[in-house]
Design a protein around this motif. Structure first.
Motif, short mmCIF file in Angstrom:
data_model
loop_
_atom_site.label_atom_id
_atom_site.label_comp_id
_atom_site.label_asym_id
_atom_site.label_seq_id
_atom_site.Cartn_x
_atom_site.Cartn_y
_atom_site.Cartn_z
N ALA A 22 95.29 124.32 -19.68
CA ALA A 22 96.67 123.26 -19.22
C ALA A 22 95.76 122.12 -18.66
O ALA A 22 96.19 120.94 -19.26
CB ALA A 22 97.18 123.99 -18.28
N LYS A 23 94.76 122.08 -17.77
CA LYS A 23 94.36 121.04 -17.19
C LYS A 23 93.30 120.25 -18.52
O LYS A 23 93.45 119.01 -18.48
CB LYS A 23 93.29 121.55 -16.09
CG LYS A 23 92.60 120.29 -15.42
CD LYS A 23 91.84 120.63 -14.02
CE LYS A 23 91.35 119.22 -13.40
NZ LYS A 23 90.97 119.61 -12.04
N ALA A 24 92.61 121.05 -19.13
CA ALA A 24 91.76 120.58 -20.19
C ALA A 24 92.68 119.51 -21.20
O ALA A 24 92.27 118.41 -21.48
CB ALA A 24 91.05 121.45 -21.04
N LYS A 25 93.84 120.02 -21.56
CA LYS A 25 94.71 119.48 -22.32
C LYS A 25 95.20 117.92 -21.73
O LYS A 25 95.25 117.19 -22.46
CB LYS A 25 96.05 120.38 -22.59
CG LYS A 25 95.57 121.40 -23.90
CD LYS A 25 96.96 122.29 -24.11
CE LYS A 25 96.75 123.16 -25.38
NZ LYS A 25 98.00 124.10 -25.44
N ILE A 34 98.35 118.45 -28.09
CA ILE A 34 97.13 118.88 -28.19
C ILE A 34 96.93 120.36 -28.63
O ILE A 34 97.79 121.11 -27.85
CB ILE A 34 96.41 118.85 -26.87
CG1 ILE A 34 96.39 117.37 -26.41
CG2 ILE A 34 95.07 119.21 -26.87
CD1 ILE A 34 95.75 116.08 -26.94
N VAL A 35 96.09 120.63 -29.61
CA VAL A 35 95.93 122.14 -29.91
C VAL A 35 94.46 122.28 -29.77
O VAL A 35 93.82 121.34 -29.87
CB VAL A 35 96.54 122.72 -31.34
CG1 VAL A 35 97.83 122.44 -31.42
CG2 VAL A 35 96.14 121.67 -32.31
N ILE A 36 93.90 123.78 -29.39
CA ILE A 36 92.53 123.85 -29.21
C ILE A 36 92.10 124.78 -30.61
O ILE A 36 92.66 125.72 -30.85
CB ILE A 36 92.23 124.69 -28.17
CG1 ILE A 36 92.98 123.90 -26.62
CG2 ILE A 36 90.85 124.88 -27.80
CD1 ILE A 36 92.96 124.69 -25.70
N ALA A 72 85.04 118.48 -20.61
CA ALA A 72 84.39 118.67 -19.51
C ALA A 72 83.59 117.91 -18.66
O ALA A 72 83.79 117.57 -17.56
CB ALA A 72 83.46 119.81 -19.79
N LEU A 73 82.88 116.95 -19.64
CA LEU A 73 82.06 115.86 -18.94
C LEU A 73 83.26 114.84 -18.26
O LEU A 73 82.88 114.45 -17.16
CB LEU A 73 81.31 115.01 -20.07
CG LEU A 73 80.22 114.09 -19.56
CD1 LEU A 73 79.35 114.90 -18.70
CD2 LEU A 73 79.61 113.49 -20.74
N ALA A 74 84.48 114.63 -19.04
CA ALA A 74 85.19 113.60 -18.63
C ALA A 74 85.84 114.24 -17.01
O ALA A 74 85.95 113.58 -16.25
CB ALA A 74 86.41 113.47 -19.55
#
Ligand SMILES: Cc1cc2nc3c(=O)[nH]c(=O)nc-3n(C[C@H](O)[C@H](O)[C@H](O)COP(=O)(O)OP(=O)(O)OC[C@H]3O[C@@H](n4cnc5c(N)ncnc54)[C@H](O)[C@@H]3O)c2cc1C
Ligand code: FES
Ligand code: FES
Lengths: 779, 266, 161
Positions: A566-569, A583-585, A605-607
């Motif tokens: 959820a956060k990554a999206k 957004i889809v993974i 992740a870097l962001a």
């Protein structure tokens, strides 16, 4: 499914270290200045300790200290506890005798420690132990349940009159009585569920290190649940507060239940490391394992089943005496009650059930959960009952089972459990097909012509796994909650660490759990590490037992994963200037649906960690924790069929075929699942044919080594034919049920049913040794 | 294990001399019995004299009237020896079912006989085949060698240097394993000499160790066939009885294993 | 105390040990080769199996002194650098291990079994030959598969050499 995702039989990530000799087990740990502990153990099953003279030993080379039970009591180290309170029929609480880590006054089983020698080497500790003189006053001992409950029997604990810990019951006595009064047929059965020694191949061990400057302890221990160990060691045994105690369970060589418990040796090692100011290592010998690892099973039961004229079951009545040994081990009280009697409905519609369980002290090694724990005892009793009934009612045993199968789910049994889902017809049909059940009579006739007795036996088991909803177990007396935790750390470069509160000691978590991540994110499992077994690294968790790691631990991982996603999206949507809902993974990329815009996981992740350009108000970082509390047990079930031949000249059994059709819900890694089944089957077959603890009348353990306790070897076992029928578990996000214990739960009845079928005599106890079988044939 | 002093002997004489010097010496061959016992602290020899590297004690030599197996020859080497397989197939087979492969690589015939475990395999062959035990002091016929459980005619410090087996017409062995230890729960060796003499020995059965079984010998003397034993009664009295096998079960096994040994012998 | 000189995994070593020291303890305690395990005290489980002069023996049932002058290979010495021995690879590929505790001994025994029987192995023979190795986890099913698989691989490897 990706090549490494859910459902893929990926080879195990952890294997490389094991096959190259780089596994790191407790006994491999070496610390500077380490000393070695050797315990002085009672040779008597029951005795008063009148005195301990260590003066000669203290003068021997390399001896650092000799510590006794009185000293550990004086230092206020707590007694061992039992973590599940059971209430007797009459409303009284269970009656628990005191169990100090080393006996200051009375020893109650052979092998109980009275003192410990700490020396510079293991050999020197053993040398010195022989010079310690313990003055025992022998007392009469009682080693079996029947003798222990007789009036006038030797009393073990003043707290437990008549040697009875509890006299418990479950179900509806009146309704059951009523059912029997209406019965067209009643089938009765008396049987013993033989006591077993778990015998994980790695003996238990502990290395304890006290840091005086920090007042901090580290314990490396052979544990299935390091956090539970830390909790118990601090909260109950007063070794150290939790933040001053680190428990590490590194590679552990098998557990099967026996490494759940916190044993005296770990407590003493910790306590002694502070006393002597040096690290202390204890590594058990196999002989000590036989005497001190919690044994399993040991029930004697009487059962009656009522049938109507159509062979439908009307009721079941069971009375069981459970041998607890000399002390109540950590989860002992729950095993013959909530893990046993609650499974007595099996796969069948049984309108009325009433079971009574009497828990009894004897002068033997304490008994606790061993692979299956209670459920094998229930399954063995029921499945022998069904076979016995089929013979008495003169119906095909498969037919009798099918007549009585539960087919509507959810199904509420009369003994607490609410089965969520299953398809028992599917598994028995699959097993019957796999073994060519219809062709058996012809095969039997042919074997007879060759002078062999051939038999076939079925066993349809169900188990309650995924232990367990915390509120439910709390209401039944459990002292802990049985949820599980997971933390997922996506590192700045996009690699992933999963911290789980479960523990792998052979189950392959490092691979299967990584597959769950791979499935969701599409990253290769090489990018995922599973971290477990260290209380300094991992948040509190409940450990591994009761086939719970995937069903409860896996679900916790999914829950944490959802938070991470959820956060990554959100981050991805922000970076791609798209809406979060688009957004889809896929394959490690966050994509905007319907476009070719995407951002790879490492960039997300870097962001998250550079935090240069995050959505407003968002905290940096990409790490989430979840605690998952199951809503119900899971109910793996299946059908096992065994075909075998008995040599009438020797009574020796040899397998012709063994088929298993299991329903474990979704399989994360079928290869690992099948391995778990193989191992469980071997233990179930071992119980049926080979293994059985024998004590003599004075409480001496006769089967005290592999010389007398028959361990299943490769040539005792067949190759197994496994198959799976699947109903997805509705109770957890993965649809999984757990597979670690099934084999051990279902196998023994199938074997014994096949032998009794072959020899035409139903009176046979486990282990069905050639001697016993030969006598059953020849009278 | 208690501390001890290890010596590697270079010859039989060297071994005997080293043995004599120690306070409480023991010979060590394959170590597959002695070391487990020492590990349990049930034996505490001051000195252990290793026989396993003595060249003269290793090997299998066909002789005029049979075959000689040197005292420190391993079970593996006996099982694999084409000379033994040809001359006394039952003996080669017996060696191939002692313990497990790792035990067979190290355990020796001399060690097994000196130990005379009632459940051991070799004593049955030595007795049934009417072999002769050669030591550094004398030769001892099989019938005089075994003296009950774990007891033999060997004197303190006496070394089994070889065992010589006479030619046989037929030899067969059938072993019923103890499910735990894998030693013989009961095992039977049957042998018939070129002159027709039948000798049958059972291991693991009797309370007084390896024994000859007269009833079976006489039945087989008249009729060398498995069915000749169908109605032979082996008495349960004097049989071992333990958790793995009661006396009557063992008595039954003596007969059944004898039948299977006869079939194996052909 | 005695000085024991032997070759372990191709390296000459010299160790001072008490005469009562077993080979397994020399390996584990003195040489830190902890891949060789101890699973029993009655010489029955095979967790300790190593090769001594090419033969698979129980290192818990051999004095260190008996191994003097011998060539010992342990599980740590089986792979050629990063390249796994075919038996190691077969155990991994067939899921022939779970907790890994019996595994080093199993693999060392299994290599010896294949050496002795060559390509003529069948399931029954493998099961009999594993008599001295106890595994509590796998039910042996996949171990047997692994040994048979490796027997094939070793034959191929041998033919290639
Ligand atoms: C796991 C396991 C399973 C086994 N299974 C079986 C089985 O199925 N059947 C069976 O028969 N045996 C079995 N054995 C025992 C094995 O065969 C031993 O090898 C044998 O009994 C002793 O031989 P050794 O060379 O190892 O003797 P050691 O252990 O070295 O010595 C045994 C005794 O004999 C003495 N001794 C040795 N050599 C001589 C000699 N040349 N002259 C005089 N004295 C001597 C020693 O002093 C010692 O007292 C088993 C052993 C193990 C560990
Ligand atoms: S440790 Fe060597 S056989 Fe068990
Ligand atoms: S893999 Fe655990 S004992 Fe074999």
């Amino acid at each position: 499914m990706g090549v490494e995702g859910i459902g893929a039989s990926v080879v195990r990530k952890e294997d490389r270290r094991f096959i190259t000799g780089k596994g790191r087990y407790v006994d491999d740990v070496k610390l500077v200045g380490m000393t070695y502990a050797h315990f002085i153990r009672s040779p008597h099953a029951h005795a008063k300790v009148k005195g301990i003279d260590s003066s000669a030993a203290l003068k021997m080379p390399g001896v650092v200290a000799v510590l006794t039970g009185q000293q550990i009591v004086d230092d206020k180290v707590g007694n061992l506890i039992c973590g599940w309170a059971i209430t007797s029929k009459d409303g009284s609480p269970m009656k628990m005798g005191a169990w100090p880590a080393m006996a200051p006054e009375t020893v109650r089983f052979v092998g109980q420690a009275v003192a410990v020698v700490i020396a510079d080497t293991k050999n020197l500790a053993k040398d010195a132990a022989e010079a310690v003189v313990v003055d025992y006053e022998e007392l009469p001992a009682v080693a079996d349940v029947r003798s222990a409950i007789k009036p006038g029997a030797v009393q073990l604990h003043p707290e437990a009159p008549g040697n009875i810990i509890y006299d418990w019951h479950i179900g509806d006595e009146a309704a059951t009585k009523d059912a029997f009064s209406k019965a067209a047929n009643v089938v009765t059965l008396e049987l013993t569920n033989n006591r077993l020694v778990p015998n994980a191949m790695e003996p238990r061990a502990a290395v304890a290190d006290y840091d005086a400057a920090e007042e901090h302890y580290t314990l490396w221990t052979t544990s299935q649940n390091p956090h539970v160990a830390r909790l118990v060691l601090s909260a109950f045994y007063n070794i150290a507060p939790e933040h001053k105690l680190r428990v590490i369970a590194p590679d552990v060589g098998g557990g099967f239940g026996s490494k759940i418990y916190i044993y005296p040796e770990e407590m003493v090692a910790l306590w002694a490391s502070k006393k002597v100011g040096r690290p202390v290592k204890w590594t058990g010998d196999r002989s000590e394992a036989f005497l001190t690892d919690a044994h399993g099973r040991d029930h004697i039961s009487k059962a009656e089943m009522a049938f109507d004229k159509d062979n439908k079951i009307l009721g079941l009545r069971v009375k069981t005496h459970a041998n607890f040994g000399a002390y109540m081990s950590l989860f002992s009280s729950a095993v013959p009650t909530y893990l046993y009697a609650t499974l007595l409905s099996g796969q069948y519609v049984i309108p009325a059930i009433y079971a009574e369980v009497v828990a009894v002290y004897t002068n033997t090694t304490p008994v606790d959960a061993y692979r299956g724990a209670g459920r094998p005892e229930a399954s063995y009793l029921l499945e022998r009952m069904m076979e016995t009934a089929a013979r008495q009612l003169k119906v095909d045993p498969a037919e009798l089972r099918k007549t009585n199968f539960i087919t509507q789910f959810p199904y509420q049994t009369p003994v607490i459990m609410a089965y969520d889902i299953g398809n028992f017809h599917a598994s028995i049909d699959a097993a019957m097909k796999a073994i060519d059940y219809a062709g058996f009579p012809a095969r039997k006739a042919k074997a007879k012509a060759d002078g062999k007795l051939r038999g076939i036996g079925l066993s349809c088991y169900i188990e309650a796994c995924g232990i367990a909803p915390s509120k439910a177990v709390g209401s039944l007396g459990a002292g802990v909650g049985l949820w599980e935790s997971a933390e997922i750390r996506v590192n700045p470069v996009g690699t992933i660490e999963v911290l789980t509160g479960t523990h792998s000691h052979g189950q392959g978590h490092e691979t299967a759990f990584a597959q769950i991540i791979s499935e969701r994110l599409g990253v290769p499992i090489s990018q995922v590490s599973i971290v477990h077994g260290d209380t300094d690294k991992v948040q509190f968790g409940m450990g591994t037992y009761g086939s719970r790691s995937i069903a409860v631990g896996g679900a916790a991982i999914v829950k944490a994963m959802e938070k991470v996603e959820a956060k990554a999206k959100k981050i991805a949507a922000h970076a791609l200037e798209a809406s979060e809902s688009d957004i889809v993974i896929e394959n490690g990329e966050f994509k905007v649906t319907g476009t070719d815009k995407s951002i790879a996981l490492p960039m997300v992740a870097l962001a998250a960690y550079t935090a240069h350009n995050l959505p407003d108000g968002m905290e940096p970082g990409l790490k989430e924790t979840a605690f998952y509390d199951p809503t119900n047990f899971t109910f793996p079930a299946g059908a096992y069929i065994c075909e075998l031949e008995v040599d009438p000249g020797t009574g020796k059994t040899s397998f012709v075929n063994f088929v298993a059709a299991d329903d474990f819900g979704r399989l994360i890694n079928p290869m690992i699942v099948e391995g778990q089944v193989h191992g469980g089957l071997a233990q179930g077959i071992g119980q049926a044919l080979l293994e059985g603890v024998v004590y003599d009348g004075t409480g001496q353990l006769v089967t005290a080594s592999f010389m007398d306790y028959s361990m299943p070897r490769a040539d005792d076992l067949p190759s197994f034919k496994l198959s799976h029928t699947t109903t997805l578990c509705p109770g957890n996000p993965l649809g999984v049920k757990g597979c670690g214990e099934a084999g051990a739960i279902g196998a023994s009845a199938a074997v014994i049913n096949a032998i009794t079928d072959a020899i035409g005599n139903n009176k046979l106890e486990m282990p069905a040794t050639p001697d016993r079988v030969w006598h059953a044939i020849h009278g | 294990m208690y501390e001890t002093t290890y010596h590697r002997a270079s010859s039989v004489d060297d071994a005997a001399a080293a043995f004599a010097k120690g306070k409480d010496s023991k010979f060590l061959a394959g170590g597959q019995t002695l070391l487990p016992v020492m590990k349990q602290r049930l034996a505490a020899p001051s000195d252990v004299i290793d026989l396993s590297k003595i060249k003269d004690m290793i090997g299998i030599v066909p002789t005029n009237n049979g075959i000689e197996i040197k005292g420190a020859t391993t079970h593996y080497d006996v099982a694999e020896s084409s000379d033994v397989q040809k001359a006394i197939p039952g003996l080669a087979y017996l060696a191939s079912v002692i313990g497990d492969p790792a035990v067979r690589y190290r355990g020796t015939i001399g060690g097994s006989l000196a130990n005379n475990d009632p459940a051991a395999d070799y004593p049955a062959a030595v007795l049934a085949l009417n072999a002769t035990v050669k030591t550094n002091k004398r030769t001892i016929p099989a019938d005089d060698f075994f003296k009950g459980l774990f007891a033999t005619a060997l004197e303190d410090g006496e070394i089994i240097t070889a065992v010589s087996f006479p030619v046989t017409a037929k030899s067969g062995y059938a072993k019923f394993r103890n499910p735990a230890s894998r030693f013989a729960l009961t095992a039977v060796f049957v042998a018939r000499s070129p002159s027709g003499e039948v000798r049958v020995a059972a291991a693991g059965a009797s309370q007084s160790g390896v024994m000859r079984v007269g009833a079976i010998e006489s039945a087989l003397t008249t009729n060398w066939s498995a069915s000749a034993l169908d109605n032979v009664k082996v008495s349960a009295s004097g049989m071992l009885s333990d958790i793995h096998g009661t006396a009557d079960y063992r008595a039954n096994l003596v007969r059944v294993m004898a039948q299977r040994a006869v079939i194996a012998a052909g | 105390m005695s000085t024991v000189k032997l070759t372990v995994n191709g390296r000459a070593v010299s160790v001072d040990v008490e005469d009562r020291t077993l080979l397994v303890h020399l390996l584990r305690e003195n040489l830190n080769l902890t891949g060789t395990h101890v699973g029993c005290d009655t010489s029955q489980c095979g967790a300790c199996v190593v090769h001594v002069d090419g033969r698979a023996v129980k290192s818990c049932t051999m004095l260190a002194g008996q191994a003097a002058g011998c060539n010992v290979t342990t599980i740590e010495g089986l792979a050629k650098g990063d390249e796994l021995h075919p038996m190691q690879a077969a155990f991994r590929d067939n899921h022939g291990l779970q907790c890994g505790y019996c595994t080093p001994g199993m693999i060392m025994s299994a290599v010896d079994i294949v050496h002795r029987h060559g390509g003529k192995l069948d399931e029954e023979t493998v099961r009999q030959e594993l008599e001295g190795n106890i595994c509590r986890c796998t039910g042996y099913h996949n171990i047997v598969k692994a040994v048979l698989d490796a027997a094939g691989r070793m034959k191929v490897a041998q033919a290639a050499e």
